[in-house]
Enzyme design. Sequence first.
Site, PDB file in Angstrom:
ATOM      1  N   SER A 178      41.548  43.721  40.577  1.00 59.24           N
ATOM      2  CA  SER A 178      40.310  44.717  40.294  1.00 59.24           C
ATOM      3  C   SER A 178      40.813  45.304  38.942  1.00 59.24           C
ATOM      4  CB  SER A 178      40.691  45.898  41.417  1.00 59.24           C
ATOM      5  OG  SER A 178      39.496  46.709  41.156  1.00 59.24           O
ATOM      6  N   ASP A 276      30.334  40.892  44.741  1.00 58.73           N
ATOM      7  CA  ASP A 276      31.632  41.418  44.628  1.00 58.73           C
ATOM      8  C   ASP A 276      31.140  42.826  45.517  1.00 58.73           C
ATOM      9  OD1 ASP A 276      33.266  43.825  43.459  1.00 58.73           O
ATOM     10  OD2 ASP A 276      34.415  41.987  43.222  1.00 58.73           O
ATOM     11  N   HIS A 339      36.028  42.088  47.936  1.00 58.05           N
ATOM     12  CA  HIS A 339      36.674  42.749  46.658  1.00 58.05           C
ATOM     13  C   HIS A 339      38.086  42.429  46.810  1.00 58.05           C
ATOM     14  CE1 HIS A 339      36.930  44.478  42.706  1.00 58.05           C
ATOM     15  NE2 HIS A 339      37.892  45.324  43.269  1.00 58.05           N
TER      16      HIS A 339
END
Length: 402
Positions: A178, A276, A339
């Site tokens: 991330s 995502d 994600h």
Amino acid sequence: MAINIQTAVDHWLKLLVCLVISTTIHASANLNNVNITILQSAVAKGAVCLDGSPPAYYHAKGFGEGANNWFLELQGGGWCNTEEKCLYRTTQSTGSSKYKETNITFGQIDSQNQTENPDFYNWNRVYIGYCDCSSYLGNLESNTNITRRGARIFDAIIEDLLAKGMSNAENAILAGDSAGGLGAILHCDRFSQEVLPNAKRVKCLTDSGFFIHAKHLPGADKRAEYFANVTAYHGIHADSLPSSCTSRMNASLCLFPENIIGDMKTPLFLVESAFDEYQLTHNFFSNESTWTNCTGNLEVCTPSQLQTMKDYGIASRQTLQEISDTTSVGMFVHSCYRHGHFYEHAGWDQSTLLAGKTIAQAIGDWFYDRSFFQEIDYDNELPLFRNCSKFTSCSHNTNLYA
């Protein structure tokens, strides 16, 4: 009598087998249980978290043939770009080492279990704690209660690891998830060229760190403004970003990986979802009042919301396709709605398959140059569920799948 003796023997054999299995599992768990390292020496260098506490990381030492190989992962956790939001982060682990776990369990990509992590199980494995909320890029002298020193944190931890043996690295990976994945991309070339110039093989890896601008989709200006505010608030200097990008556009736009990857010198692998979950939820792709209901439960999405998801999937694939014309970039781009990957079996050794390979197999083959891997799933125009099962709902327009 003989039957009773045989029964007793069978009973004890079963107990012995259970004991061996239990001991093996317990030993494996202990090997993956890693204590925190609080880097007190970083404070004197101004390399501190948002609240002024020292940075921290977790290090499992390599062994055997992996003793001189290093896998570094930058933890993610989003960004903050105002005094109020960053002050709130100081009460959490993403803004202070005071709230970091004293020990964590390494799994999947960090696991010491050779079965689930055959290519990297015996490497030095380092998980770097996120506490700056700037993707390890901030570097601002400030008199406020918030210290913005992400770049110094990265440098201080790297310096400490070099002293602990990383200077002798033969193979190395700089990875991140991330916001940490974005940090890995932006630090990648310096890591390979300046930190470990003599290593045999250095590559970088990002998990859900490819944040798209999508200039032609709703919210593009807000996405650009958000990164501009992050850049300004944290004092991210243009000279800390690739000059090949800053010479062409505003420095804040260089936080969008699509603007820098094409000029990177170090091999990079991306693990991404074409849908995502974080970006669809938070990055301004829809202003409908019920949008978060949709992103939280695909089965309640309206036809117009599903069209937004379809448009996002087209944009993300096109953006990734545009940077795929080089063999230095590998990628595994699936359609499962999620994600982050590396800390679940479903995101590593038991992931959905592309070209017959799991994420773990694709990355291992790519890193060791056993085979090139660059796959984007175009078969699904709408997201699959997180577990990659097909999305079907009476509320959606089946024509969207056409």
